[in-house]
Design an enzyme around this catalytic site. Structure first.
Site, PDB file in Angstrom:
ATOM      1  N   ARG A 138       2.332   3.660  21.966  1.00 18.19           N
ATOM      2  CA  ARG A 138       3.387   4.633  22.290  1.00 18.19           C
ATOM      3  C   ARG A 138       2.954   5.725  23.262  1.00 18.19           C
ATOM      4  O   ARG A 138       3.754   6.556  23.649  1.00 18.19           O
ATOM      5  CB  ARG A 138       3.897   5.313  20.998  1.00 18.19           C
ATOM      6  CG  ARG A 138       4.706   4.423  20.078  1.00 18.19           C
ATOM      7  CD  ARG A 138       5.143   5.183  18.831  1.00 18.19           C
ATOM      8  NE  ARG A 138       4.014   5.625  18.030  1.00 18.19           N
ATOM      9  CZ  ARG A 138       3.408   4.850  17.115  1.00 18.19           C
ATOM     10  NH1 ARG A 138       3.850   3.645  16.881  1.00 18.19           N
ATOM     11  NH2 ARG A 138       2.377   5.308  16.443  1.00 18.19           N
ATOM     12  N   GLU A 197     -11.548  -2.515   6.201  1.00 24.79           N
ATOM     13  CA  GLU A 197     -10.923  -1.651   5.208  1.00 24.79           C
ATOM     14  C   GLU A 197     -11.686  -1.695   3.891  1.00 24.79           C
ATOM     15  O   GLU A 197     -12.518  -2.565   3.659  1.00 24.79           O
ATOM     16  CB  GLU A 197      -9.466  -2.094   4.937  1.00 24.79           C
ATOM     17  CG  GLU A 197      -8.596  -2.119   6.184  1.00 24.79           C
ATOM     18  CD  GLU A 197      -7.108  -2.218   5.892  1.00 24.79           C
ATOM     19  OE1 GLU A 197      -6.680  -1.816   4.786  1.00 24.79           O
ATOM     20  OE2 GLU A 197      -6.372  -2.694   6.769  1.00 24.79           O
ATOM     21  N   ASP A 227      -8.280  -7.026   6.686  1.00 23.98           N
ATOM     22  CA  ASP A 227      -6.842  -7.257   6.847  1.00 23.98           C
ATOM     23  C   ASP A 227      -6.622  -7.917   8.220  1.00 23.98           C
ATOM     24  O   ASP A 227      -6.313  -7.241   9.202  1.00 23.98           O
ATOM     25  CB  ASP A 227      -6.118  -5.906   6.743  1.00 23.98           C
ATOM     26  CG  ASP A 227      -4.630  -6.011   7.006  1.00 23.98           C
ATOM     27  OD1 ASP A 227      -4.062  -7.080   6.758  1.00 23.98           O
ATOM     28  OD2 ASP A 227      -4.048  -5.014   7.477  1.00 23.98           O
ATOM     29  N   GLN A 234       2.483  -8.696  15.874  1.00 21.53           N
ATOM     30  CA  GLN A 234       2.778  -7.353  15.344  1.00 21.53           C
ATOM     31  C   GLN A 234       3.577  -6.504  16.338  1.00 21.53           C
ATOM     32  O   GLN A 234       4.569  -5.866  15.971  1.00 21.53           O
ATOM     33  CB  GLN A 234       1.456  -6.658  15.006  1.00 21.53           C
ATOM     34  CG  GLN A 234       1.593  -5.286  14.340  1.00 21.53           C
ATOM     35  CD  GLN A 234       0.227  -4.670  14.015  1.00 21.53           C
ATOM     36  OE1 GLN A 234      -0.811  -5.269  14.283  1.00 21.53           O
ATOM     37  NE2 GLN A 234       0.243  -3.493  13.434  1.00 21.53           N
ATOM     38  N   TYR A 238       7.335  -5.425  14.794  1.00 17.93           N
ATOM     39  CA  TYR A 238       7.177  -4.323  13.842  1.00 17.93           C
ATOM     40  C   TYR A 238       8.297  -3.287  13.852  1.00 17.93           C
ATOM     41  O   TYR A 238       8.446  -2.545  12.889  1.00 17.93           O
ATOM     42  CB  TYR A 238       5.811  -3.655  14.022  1.00 17.93           C
ATOM     43  CG  TYR A 238       5.735  -2.532  15.031  1.00 17.93           C
ATOM     44  CD1 TYR A 238       5.640  -1.208  14.612  1.00 17.93           C
ATOM     45  CD2 TYR A 238       5.755  -2.795  16.399  1.00 17.93           C
ATOM     46  CE1 TYR A 238       5.552  -0.175  15.534  1.00 17.93           C
ATOM     47  CE2 TYR A 238       5.662  -1.773  17.302  1.00 17.93           C
ATOM     48  CZ  TYR A 238       5.556  -0.465  16.879  1.00 17.93           C
ATOM     49  OH  TYR A 238       5.474   0.541  17.792  1.00 17.93           O
ATOM     50  N   THR A 343      -7.315   0.794   8.319  1.00 19.01           N
ATOM     51  CA  THR A 343      -8.501   0.527   9.128  1.00 19.01           C
ATOM     52  C   THR A 343      -9.389   1.762   9.217  1.00 19.01           C
ATOM     53  O   THR A 343      -8.914   2.867   9.485  1.00 19.01           O
ATOM     54  CB  THR A 343      -8.089   0.078  10.535  1.00 19.01           C
ATOM     55  OG1 THR A 343      -7.188  -1.008  10.402  1.00 19.01           O
ATOM     56  CG2 THR A 343      -9.294  -0.351  11.353  1.00 19.01           C
TER      57      THR A 343
HETATM   58 MN    MN Z   1      -4.446  -2.904   7.529  1.00 17.39          MN
END
Ligand code: MN
Length: 411
Positions: A138, A197, A227, A234, A238, A343
């Site tokens: 973004r 993670e 993950d 994504q 998303y 993360t």
């Molecule tokens: Mn994750």
């Protein structure tokens, strides 16, 4: 800092072993194709707790003979303390050396899922990660969403996709659409990634809102968690509801549950708040941990390269804060609920916890030890997460969290 607790199992007294007597992590193992059994790792051995209970050396209502730690976790915190204290006495210097008959070399043990994952939620509590990804998706002005400093953001994941370390991971197919493509297409993800993670394992169920202090007490222990994430799937899917298929391929966990009790000497506070938190999210004490973490990559037949070194202590929200927030809606939490931290990226380039960040969206390829370059994971690559809390002359380690990528299934 706590000192090494010496054991008559000599390999447990080494500064290099992840499993000194201070640790006593809980796992599930089998030998020779037999039934999975509960055990604890000590040095280079695993102590067969199921056999000990069957022989009357331990008494926990048969929960150690179920081939999973869920029943034991659900039996209550008093038992958590009782088993840890009993094992610490039995395995310590001057303990019961006749129990050596219940030791199995780790090298001969096949490891299984340590607990049945009842539900899986993944959070987004790493500020450096959120800022980096937000900047790429973004732009730097809107990098952190407006809610981020106030609320532990998460999504409900798939318990069915959680697998044990060592399980092969098949590259996902999905809808892909680059920013300049007019139409999406269907095919194998070209931007398959890791997320370093920590997973928190809920051991005490709840039904309704609980405080951060209660949440901390309800967490039985922790596992390393990868993950796996398809960035191209994504980026297209998303908006506005968040991750779906991009995160549903697999989530790999390390094989041993390192208990909150073992990590107690390594508690640390979350970083300073940039905006005050609402009261219900405020931590009454240090609820994060000082745990060194790293990720390596190894191409098929190639050399291993360290991708990152970081520490859990950079996380903006602790698992206790995330769990407390999760219950505010009335959401029931079960024994075996798994919460991914988000993360874990540190402030420097060398401490980033995903390839998306390390290669900055593929714009800055990483050069590996063998001379190859990587933007994202290629077929045959093996990714390994490692973690350890470090004391004076000993470490409380997690055991590796490993996955190798296999080619996508034909369409
Ligand atoms: Mn994750």
């Amino acid at each position: 800092m706590t000192k090494l607790l010496r054991s008559w199992v000599e390999s447990a007294n080494s500064a290099e072993t992840p499993f000194p007597l201070n640790n006593l992590p809980y796992g599930v193992f089998s030998t020779g194709g037999g039934a999975p059994r509960c055990g604890t790792a000590i040095g280079d051995q695993v102590l067969d707790l199921a056999a000990m209970e069957a022989d009357g050396k331990l008494s926990f209502d048969g929960t150690l003979q179920t081939g999973s730690w869920n029943a034991f976790m659900g039996s209550g915190k008093a038992n958590w303390s009782k088993l840890r204290e009993t094992l610490t006495d039995m395995l310590g210097d001057g303990g019961d050396e006749s129990l050596a008959t219940y030791l199995v070399p780790l090298a001969e043990a096949e490891l299984h899922m340590p607990f049945a994952v009842s539900e899986y939620t993944d959070f987004y509590a790493g500020k450096h990660h959120a800022f980096n990804v937000g900047t790429m998706f973004r732009g730097p002005e809107n990098a952190l969403p407006p809610n981020w400093l106030h609320i532990p953001i998460g999504y409900n994941g798939r318990a069915s996709s959680v697998v044990l370390s060592g399980t092969e991971v098949i590259r996902p197919n999905g809808q892909l659409k680059g920013p300049d493509d007019e139409m999406p297409r269907f095919g194998p993800s070209q931007r398959f990634d890791i997320e370093l993670e920590m997973g928190a394992v809920v051991g005490t169920p709840s039904n309704g809102p609980i405080s951060v202090a209660e949440a901390f007490e309800n967490i039985f222990g922790y596992v390393l968690l990868n993950d796996w994430s398809a960035r191209d799937i994504q980026a297209w899917e998303y908006m506005p509801l968040g991750p779906f298929q991009a995160k549903a391929t697999a989530t790999t966990i390390s094989p041993w549950i390192v208990t909150a009790a073992a990590l107690e000497p390594f508690r640390t506070s979350t970083p300073e708040r940039e905006k005050p938190l609402l009261d219900y999210l405020t931590e009454p004490g240090p609820m994060l941990y000082d745990i060194d973490l790293s990720v390596t990559i190894r191409p098929e037949g190639g050399a291993e390269t360290v991708l990152t070194n970081t520490n859990l202590n950079v996380m903006y929200y602790s698992a206790a804060q995330q769990l407390a927030h999760h219950t505010t809606s009335g959401c029931p939490m079960r024994v075996g609920d798994l919460l991914g931290s988000g993360t874990i990226s540190g402030p420097t380039k060398e401490s980033r916890g995903s390839l998306l960040e390390l290669s900055w969206g593929g714009k800055e390829p990483i050069t590996l030890e063998g001379g190859e370059t990587r933007k994202f994971i290629e077929d045959g690559d093996t990714l390994t997460l490692k973690g350890a809390a470090r004391g004076a002359g000993f470490q409380v380690g997690f055991g590796d969290c490993v996955g190798q990528i296999k080619p996508a299934r034909p369409l």
